[in-house]
Structure formats: C-alpha cells, structure tokens
Design an enzyme around this catalytic site. Sequence first.
Site, PDB file in Angstrom:
ATOM      1  N   PHE A 241       0.743  -1.056   0.018  1.00 44.69           N
ATOM      2  CA  PHE A 241      -0.217   0.036  -0.124  1.00 44.69           C
ATOM      3  C   PHE A 241       0.873   1.226   0.016  1.00 44.69           C
ATOM      4  O   PHE A 241       1.732   1.364   0.964  1.00 44.69           O
ATOM      5  CB  PHE A 241      -0.909   0.028   1.199  1.00 44.69           C
ATOM      6  N   GLU A 242       0.756   1.790  -0.958  1.00 47.19           N
ATOM      7  CA  GLU A 242       1.414   3.311  -0.947  1.00 47.19           C
ATOM      8  C   GLU A 242       0.458   4.417  -1.606  1.00 47.19           C
ATOM      9  O   GLU A 242       0.120   4.077  -2.698  1.00 47.19           O
ATOM     10  CB  GLU A 242       2.871   3.362  -1.120  1.00 47.19           C
TER      11      GLU A 242
END
Length: 342
Positions: A241-242
């Site tokens: 996740f980013e």
Amino acid sequence: LEEPEGKLWRATEDYAPDAKNPARINATLLALVRNEELEGMLQSMHDLERTWNSKFNYPWTFFNDVPFSPEFKKKTQAATKAECRYEVIPKEHWAVPSWINNDLYKESVKILKENDIQYADMLSYHQMCRWNSGLFYKHPAMEHMQYYWRVEPKVHFFCDVDYDVFRYMQDRNKTYGFTVTIYDAPKSIPTLWPETEKFIAQHPEYLHPNNAQQWLTDKTRRPEHWQQANGYSTCHFWTNFEIADMSFWRSKVYEDYFNHLDRAGGFFYERWGDAPVHSIALGLFEDKSKIHWFRDIGYQHIPFFNCPNSPKCSGCTKGKFYDGEPFLQKEDCRPNWFKYAH
Ligand code: GDP
Ligand code: MN
C-alpha cells in the site's frame, strides 16, 4: 492507535466529492500484476471501487513485464467505471543490469536461502523489487502523472472513505501515505544501511533537517534486527500500500540514492525490497511531517491489517493487526513511527 470518534472524519470533510472540488487531480491507481493473478486483482478492485473509487473514478494503470491477456483486460475494465490502461514495462527497465555478475548472484542466493529469505531464488522477485524502488515512475505512461495509489492483487479495503485522498495529499502538501509499518528480515538487507551510510557521507547535504533518522536507527525495540541489519531498525512502510507524490522519487536526491544502491548490487546479491529502500529514502531525505498515516483506510495484505475503530468500517476486527500466530503482533512497528515522527 485509537482516535477519538469523529475527529478524523471532520478533518477530511473538505475533500468530499462535492461541487466545491469537482475535478480529479493528476493521479492514478497503479498495479504491477501478472495475468495469472486476475482473480486476486479483481478482488482488490472490487473492494477499492466499493469503498472509494466509485465516488471519484480515478483511472487504473496496470503494469506487466509481458502483455496483458484479452481476458485480463476485459474483466478488469468491467470492474470499474473508470478508465483502465494496460502497460508493458520496457525491457531495459526490467532486465538485470549489465554490472550484475551471474555467478556472484547464484552464490548469493545460496546464502540467502540458508538464511530462509523468502523468494531469494526467484529472479523475478528481485527484478520486481528493483522496479518498484526506482523505475515504475519512469515508465512513459507515468511521465505526466504526479500521484499514485499502489494496489496489489488479493488485498482488502474495509472502510468507506468519502474524500479524495489525492486532493488531500496535494492540499496538505504530503509526499507519502501509508497504513502499515513492519520490521523486515534483516538478513535480506545486511549491507543496505552500510551502503546508505556511504551515500550520506558523500552527500551530507541531502539529509533533510526535519528527517526521521531516529525512527530508522532505533535499536531499543528489536536489537537483534538492528544488529543484523548493521544499524537499521528494519522498520519500514509496507509498500504494497502506498499513496505518494512521484516528485520525490523524481528528485535528484532520490535519483542519486537509487543509482548508488543499484550500482552496489544489493537488489540481486541480497534481497533488498522496495519497502526498506523507499522507507530509508523518505526517512532521511524528506520532511517527516510530509509523511501521513492513513489511519482511516482499513486495509489488509496477508497477514497484516490496519483496521480502524470506526463505524465506516466493516469486515475486519477493529484494532486487530495480524491474522495467524500471535508472534506476528510484534512485527508491528507503528509505535516507533509515533514515538519519533508522528
Ligand atoms: P509479496 O507481497 O512480497 O509476497 O510479493 P507479491 O508476489 O505480492 O508481489 C508484489 C507485487 O508485484 C504484486 O502486485 C505482484 O502481482 C507483482 N509481481 C511480482 N512479480 C511479478 C512479475 O514477475 N511480473 C509481474 N507482472 N508482476 C509481478
Ligand atoms: Mn503481495
């Protein structure tokens, strides 16, 4: 990690999809994925479309080292009202660099395997980590994009998010957003911190005055990690996740840092992940106040969760961090981030 009920949601009301801010900003959802992972990708898309993107319709950009199959294209496009783009990675971005010695690589893999480093003998995993570290934002399809939200197959999103997270990033001048931080396997990165120290010695001016170096070098909580990684706590933003502004990756500072690491060879001779590489760069060269914990985005990539205590979330156990053996709880290093940087 608890937040008083309601506080967060008021803070983000300004970013709701209302008449005030009708336009999308320059951003895309981004997924590097294999054709064989179609079902997992659809699952991730369904969750993110349901909880967020159906309100905003940001485009999806899919990347692959081989062409996407007609079935992959058809089924993913059917999972969203937004535009989908399908991109092949240029050969020169995926290829093993010319300076990597194949015999040394094979020898290195043996040692990594002895140390139980997952995926050590999978060349494509090394290539993937390198691409995610320093190449994805150089793809021609990303050239005019500023922000991205990275999404992997088989992840889950649990909470309704009613504001435009990209606009939030832009208006609050944030560089990077994360949900989970964990410790890394120190034996996958024994020379990453030493190489970083060499780089800092060459470029002391690159250190940001408001950096998070103390977060990176904490040795109190997992001393054996700090020791085996030669001075790095191994705590990192979990990059599956980013949400980030690519201007940082495109800066001269990061370009020089990535090139230094790439030349050092650790993407192949060790198993440097894009997570510790991104995290160290952000922790040293960016203003720590520009890094944002998206506590309100409920998220799971096996085996870890970010599960907020909010009525907007369902499908995860509130406050729960891991699924499986209780020892996994100690992999959570968010308390370190809060101590040094929050
Ligand atoms: P893990 O999360 O570290 O267990 O690694 P994954 O297997 O989930 O890989 C990370 C991401 O890179 C996922 O989005 C994968 O779909 C993608 N990925 C990994 N290797 C390859 C590859 O060789 N080709 C393509 N196209 N995608 C890959
Ligand atoms: Mn994954």
